[in-house]
Scaffold this motif. Structure first.
Motif, PDB file in Angstrom:
ATOM      1  N   LEU A   1       0.804  -1.215   0.000  1.00 55.02           N
ATOM      2  CA  LEU A   1       0.000   0.000   0.000  1.00 55.02           C
ATOM      3  C   LEU A   1       0.843   1.274   0.000  1.00 55.02           C
ATOM      4  CD1 LEU A   1      -2.908  -0.840   2.484  1.00 55.02           C
ATOM      5  CD2 LEU A   1      -3.142  -0.239   0.068  1.00 55.02           C
ATOM      6  N   ILE A   2       1.961   1.263   0.728  1.00 55.82           N
ATOM      7  CA  ILE A   2       2.732   2.496   0.926  1.00 55.82           C
ATOM      8  C   ILE A   2       4.026   2.512   0.127  1.00 55.82           C
ATOM      9  CG2 ILE A   2       3.743   4.039   2.644  1.00 55.82           C
ATOM     10  CD1 ILE A   2       2.077   2.561   4.774  1.00 55.82           C
ATOM     11  N   VAL A   3       4.823   1.479   0.272  1.00 59.04           N
ATOM     12  CA  VAL A   3       6.180   1.492  -0.279  1.00 59.04           C
ATOM     13  C   VAL A   3       6.189   1.246  -1.779  1.00 59.04           C
ATOM     14  CG1 VAL A   3       8.459   0.422  -0.164  1.00 59.04           C
ATOM     15  CG2 VAL A   3       7.137   0.779   1.940  1.00 59.04           C
ATOM     16  N   VAL A   4       5.498   0.205  -2.221  1.00 58.26           N
ATOM     17  CA  VAL A   4       5.550  -0.171  -3.638  1.00 58.26           C
ATOM     18  C   VAL A   4       5.035   0.939  -4.554  1.00 58.26           C
ATOM     19  CG1 VAL A   4       4.678  -1.785  -5.367  1.00 58.26           C
ATOM     20  CG2 VAL A   4       5.525  -2.635  -3.170  1.00 58.26           C
ATOM     21  N   PRO A   5       3.877   1.571  -4.257  1.00 57.26           N
ATOM     22  CA  PRO A   5       3.436   2.673  -5.135  1.00 57.26           C
ATOM     23  C   PRO A   5       4.444   3.809  -5.211  1.00 57.26           C
ATOM     24  CG  PRO A   5       1.637   1.951  -3.737  1.00 57.26           C
ATOM     25  CD  PRO A   5       2.871   1.268  -3.227  1.00 57.26           C
ATOM     26  N   TYR A   6       5.079   4.118  -4.084  1.00 64.67           N
ATOM     27  CA  TYR A   6       6.080   5.189  -4.092  1.00 64.67           C
ATOM     28  C   TYR A   6       7.268   4.827  -4.977  1.00 64.67           C
ATOM     29  CZ  TYR A   6       9.760   8.294  -2.480  1.00 64.67           C
ATOM     30  OH  TYR A   6      10.796   9.193  -2.442  1.00 64.67           O
TER      31      TYR A   6
ATOM     32  N   LEU B   1       0.161   8.368  -6.880  1.00 62.01           N
ATOM     33  CA  LEU B   1       0.449   9.300  -5.794  1.00 62.01           C
ATOM     34  C   LEU B   1      -0.738  10.185  -5.450  1.00 62.01           C
ATOM     35  CD1 LEU B   1       4.118  10.266  -6.691  1.00 62.01           C
ATOM     36  CD2 LEU B   1       3.312   8.703  -4.909  1.00 62.01           C
ATOM     37  N   ARG B   2      -1.869   9.912  -6.066  1.00 62.60           N
ATOM     38  CA  ARG B   2      -3.103  10.592  -5.680  1.00 62.60           C
ATOM     39  C   ARG B   2      -4.021   9.695  -4.854  1.00 62.60           C
ATOM     40  NH1 ARG B   2      -4.753  15.276  -8.303  1.00 62.60           N
ATOM     41  NH2 ARG B   2      -3.413  15.987  -9.990  1.00 62.60           N
ATOM     42  N   VAL B   3      -4.057   8.398  -5.178  1.00 65.05           N
ATOM     43  CA  VAL B   3      -5.088   7.526  -4.610  1.00 65.05           C
ATOM     44  C   VAL B   3      -4.555   6.477  -3.650  1.00 65.05           C
ATOM     45  CG1 VAL B   3      -6.510   7.855  -6.672  1.00 65.05           C
ATOM     46  CG2 VAL B   3      -4.987   5.885  -6.540  1.00 65.05           C
ATOM     47  N   THR B   4      -3.257   6.377  -3.477  1.00 66.67           N
ATOM     48  CA  THR B   4      -2.702   5.401  -2.534  1.00 66.67           C
ATOM     49  C   THR B   4      -2.102   6.126  -1.335  1.00 66.67           C
ATOM     50  OG1 THR B   4      -0.450   5.351  -3.438  1.00 66.67           O
ATOM     51  CG2 THR B   4      -2.100   3.956  -4.516  1.00 66.67           C
TER      52      THR B   4
ATOM     53  N   VAL C   1      -4.316  12.345   2.487  1.00 67.10           N
ATOM     54  CA  VAL C   1      -4.710  11.062   1.906  1.00 67.10           C
ATOM     55  C   VAL C   1      -4.187   9.911   2.765  1.00 67.10           C
ATOM     56  CG1 VAL C   1      -4.422   9.526  -0.085  1.00 67.10           C
ATOM     57  CG2 VAL C   1      -4.843  11.967  -0.441  1.00 67.10           C
ATOM     58  N   LEU C   2      -2.920   9.982   3.168  1.00 71.29           N
ATOM     59  CA  LEU C   2      -2.354   8.954   4.039  1.00 71.29           C
ATOM     60  C   LEU C   2      -3.106   8.887   5.358  1.00 71.29           C
ATOM     61  CD1 LEU C   2      -0.181   6.901   4.899  1.00 71.29           C
ATOM     62  CD2 LEU C   2       1.266   8.844   5.570  1.00 71.29           C
ATOM     63  N   CYS C   3      -3.409  10.043   5.944  1.00 68.11           N
ATOM     64  CA  CYS C   3      -4.152  10.060   7.208  1.00 68.11           C
ATOM     65  C   CYS C   3      -5.539   9.448   7.037  1.00 68.11           C
ATOM     66  CB  CYS C   3      -4.281  11.498   7.712  1.00 68.11           C
ATOM     67  SG  CYS C   3      -2.734  12.235   8.286  1.00 68.11           S
ATOM     68  N   GLY C   4      -6.158   9.686   5.884  1.00 61.78           N
ATOM     69  CA  GLY C   4      -7.469   9.101   5.629  1.00 61.78           C
ATOM     70  C   GLY C   4      -7.413   7.585   5.597  1.00 61.78           C
ATOM     71  N   TYR C   5      -6.390   7.042   4.945  1.00 64.78           N
ATOM     72  CA  TYR C   5      -6.219   5.587   4.926  1.00 64.78           C
ATOM     73  C   TYR C   5      -5.998   5.048   6.339  1.00 64.78           C
ATOM     74  CZ  TYR C   5      -6.015   4.521  -0.080  1.00 64.78           C
ATOM     75  OH  TYR C   5      -6.329   4.306  -1.386  1.00 64.78           O
ATOM     76  N   ALA C   6      -5.140   5.713   7.107  1.00 63.14           N
ATOM     77  CA  ALA C   6      -4.831   5.234   8.462  1.00 63.14           C
ATOM     78  C   ALA C   6      -6.064   5.280   9.351  1.00 63.14           C
ATOM     79  CB  ALA C   6      -3.700   6.070   9.059  1.00 63.14           C
ATOM     80  N   ALA C   7      -6.826   6.382   9.269  1.00 64.41           N
ATOM     81  CA  ALA C   7      -8.028   6.509  10.100  1.00 64.41           C
ATOM     82  C   ALA C   7      -9.069   5.467   9.707  1.00 64.41           C
ATOM     83  CB  ALA C   7      -8.597   7.916   9.962  1.00 64.41           C
ATOM     84  N   SER C   8      -9.241   5.254   8.399  1.00 59.83           N
ATOM     85  CA  SER C   8     -10.227   4.273   7.945  1.00 59.83           C
ATOM     86  C   SER C   8      -9.840   2.859   8.363  1.00 59.83           C
ATOM     87  CB  SER C   8     -10.363   4.345   6.419  1.00 59.83           C
ATOM     88  OG  SER C   8     -10.797   5.622   6.006  1.00 59.83           O
ATOM     89  N   ALA C   9      -8.566   2.528   8.200  1.00 59.43           N
ATOM     90  CA  ALA C   9      -8.112   1.192   8.585  1.00 59.43           C
ATOM     91  C   ALA C   9      -8.236   0.979  10.083  1.00 59.43           C
ATOM     92  CB  ALA C   9      -6.662   0.990   8.141  1.00 59.43           C
ATOM     93  N   LEU C  10      -7.929   2.018  10.861  1.00 65.83           N
ATOM     94  CA  LEU C  10      -8.032   1.894  12.319  1.00 65.83           C
ATOM     95  C   LEU C  10      -9.488   1.730  12.739  1.00 65.83           C
ATOM     96  CD1 LEU C  10      -6.228   1.928  14.851  1.00 65.83           C
ATOM     97  CD2 LEU C  10      -6.716   4.372  15.057  1.00 65.83           C
TER      98      LEU C  10
END
Length: 503
Positions: free
Chosen positions: A419-424, A441-444, A482-491
């Motif tokens: 989710l984080i490393v490979v797209p970058y 870099l917009r959606v991941t 965007v990263l914070c949104g993923y983290a909050a949703s996953a949590l």
């Protein structure tokens, strides 16, 4: 109390503490090693010499300030009015026949010619200008970073463009007209601290012709080639207290190894008609090393952080300790949030120390090795440092949530890396086309790396604005969101799953 219990649990497992420290150490060592291996020189022949520092504009940013200026001195208030009757130019294209220069007639989009008031002929000094461009119509620009659009369209002998620039104290106002009788204001600029005596006149400039092609592996490759622009002016009038004859200055002209000027500009006068030819640009510089280039070790440090964050929860499942934890804290959501606060806090503290050391010392090493670092404001530098530490911390929370969902370390680590490393990695190497890289870099969660970008994209500067060059499709805080949104949703999903099943 719950956070304190989780913190005690974290710090008593020596391996986790060592791993977080190792992540910080990796960031420092890889960053400083990369800086130490980067050398730059502008010497000719066997003798090396340091590259000259880029001029710095009034706002502290590195700038390109290279153009041909035909000017006189103006004391106090005054104005210049001129009719631009034509613009033409030349563009160097790739050679069709080896060894034969392929030069064609034409103008690049941001070629410019017009009237200017400048603090002095020193590169980087304050200025305001009203100008016509190759493809973006009339503009008013000042102090390199500011650009206001006027009427669209170009200029020709059948459709000349009148330009006027007036000074009143520190305020400059720009106007344009189609007939010299009816004037429209393009914009105004306030140049604080403008001296009593300034330089006023006509100018021309033309940035390089940028071409971007696809590389062998799918990524893009850019190249910039020589161009020049010529503006022809007549009906030139000055108002105010001017002194001296017209003077010609090739601002920022550079000399080649043989001592001759490299692509010099020129000017000619015949009666009341002026012909001014210039090369170069008057704009922010985006070419050079950026402060975030010292943070090359962050990606490896991030992988270590992901492993620790996943282990922070999956170790309890593997050892059968999760039931004991839930007996002590029956509210499962509260327990998971406490773990998130703990791992985020520990990661942020380690990341903040690592990025501060690496960026501060790394930039000094780069400069000592002859590299030119694009200057940024203290606030931007602080945002890069703190933002990178926050990037690591929020990624740790995302990894923790994935660990809760998967309950197995291997699966959770793989998911976080994908989710984080490979797209970058895919977006910032010569693997994907720019459009695909921008999409990743917009959606991941990799969008969070935008927090590291220190030099913005300027609409009036043609550049290779691609991830491989350090430019992201989202603004720094938008990408981080965007990263914070993923983290909050996953949590949140992890809390729901934890509450909805037996531990």
């Amino acid at each position: 109390m719950t956070v304190r219990a989780e913190w005690t649990k974290f710090r008593t497992v020596r391996g986790w503490v060592i791993a977080i420290g190792a992540a910080a150490l990796v960031i420092v060592l890889l960053g400083l090693s990369s800086a130490s291996g980067s050398h730059a020189s502008c010497g000719a022949g066997p003798v090396e010499s340091a590259c000259p520092a880029a001029p710095v504009g009034p706002g502290g940013e590195a700038v390109d300030d290279k153009f041909f200026f035909v000017h006189r001195s103006l004391a106090g208030n005054g104005s210049i009015t001129a009719r631009l009757t034509s613009m033409s130019g030349q563009i160097r294209k790739p050679d069709v026949t080896p060894g034969v220069r392929n030069v064609v007639a034409g103008l690049v989009p941001w070629a410019k010619a017009g009237v200017m008031v400048k603090e002095s002929t020193k590169q980087g000094s304050a200025y305001a200008a009203v100008l016509v461009t190759g493809a973006h119509g009339t503009r008013m620009q000042h102090d390199f970073t500011h650009d206001v659009a006027g009427r669209p369209g170009g200029v020709s002998p059948d459709s000349p463009r009148w330009l006027r620039l007036t000074r009143s104290g520190d305020t400059l106002a720009g106007y344009e007209s189609a007939d010299g009788a009816s004037w429209a204001e393009v914009g105004t600029a306030r140049l604080t601290g403008l001296p009593a005596t300034v330089e006023i006149g006509l100018f021309a400039a033309s940035p390089g012709d940028l071409t971007v092609t696809q590389g062998d592996l799918g990524g893009s490759v850019s190249a910039s080639r020589f161009t020049e622009a010529t503006g022809v002016f007549d009906r030139v009038t000055l108002e105010g207290e001017t002194s001296g004859a017209w003077r010609d200055d090739d601002i920022g002209a550079t000399k080649g190894p043989d001592g001759s000027f490299h692509h010099p500009g020129r000017a000619g006068r015949s009666g009341g008609t002026f012909s001014v030819t210039g090369v170069g640009d008057i704009a922010p510089s985006i070419e050079g090393q950026t402060v975030e280039r010292t943070l090359t070790g962050v990606l490896i440090g991030l992988i270590v952080v992901i492993v620790v964050a996943v282990m922070f929860i999956t170790a309890e499942y593997r050892r059968g300790l999760i039931r004991t934890t839930l007996l002590a804290v029956p509210d499962r959501g509260r327990m998971l949030v406490a773990k998130a606060v703990t791992i985020a806090g520990a990661t942020f503290a380690a990341g903040l120390a690592a990025t501060s050391i690496t960026l501060t010392i790394g930039t000094r090493i780069l400069r000592a090795n002859g590299n030119q670092i694009l200057p940024v404001s203290p606030l931007t530098e602080a945002r890069v440092i703190v933002g990178t530490a926050a990037l690591l911390a929020v990624s740790a929370v995302l990894a923790l949530a994935l660990g809760t969902l998967f309950r197995r370390a291997v699966g959770a680590v793989i998911a976080a890396v994908l989710l984080i490393v490979v797209p970058y990695v895919l977006a910032t190497t010569s693997v994907l086309p720019d459009t695909a890289a921008h999409w990743l870099l917009r959606v991941t969660p990799a969008a969070g790396f935008a927090i590291q970008q220190s030099i913005p994209e300027y609409a009036h500067v043609l550049g290779h604005y691609a991830p491989i060059a350090g430019f992201y499709p989202l603004a720094p805080w938008a990408g981080f969101a965007v990263l914070c949104g993923y983290a909050a949703s996953a949590l949140a999903l992890a809390v729901v799953r934890l509450r909805g099943r037996d531990a």
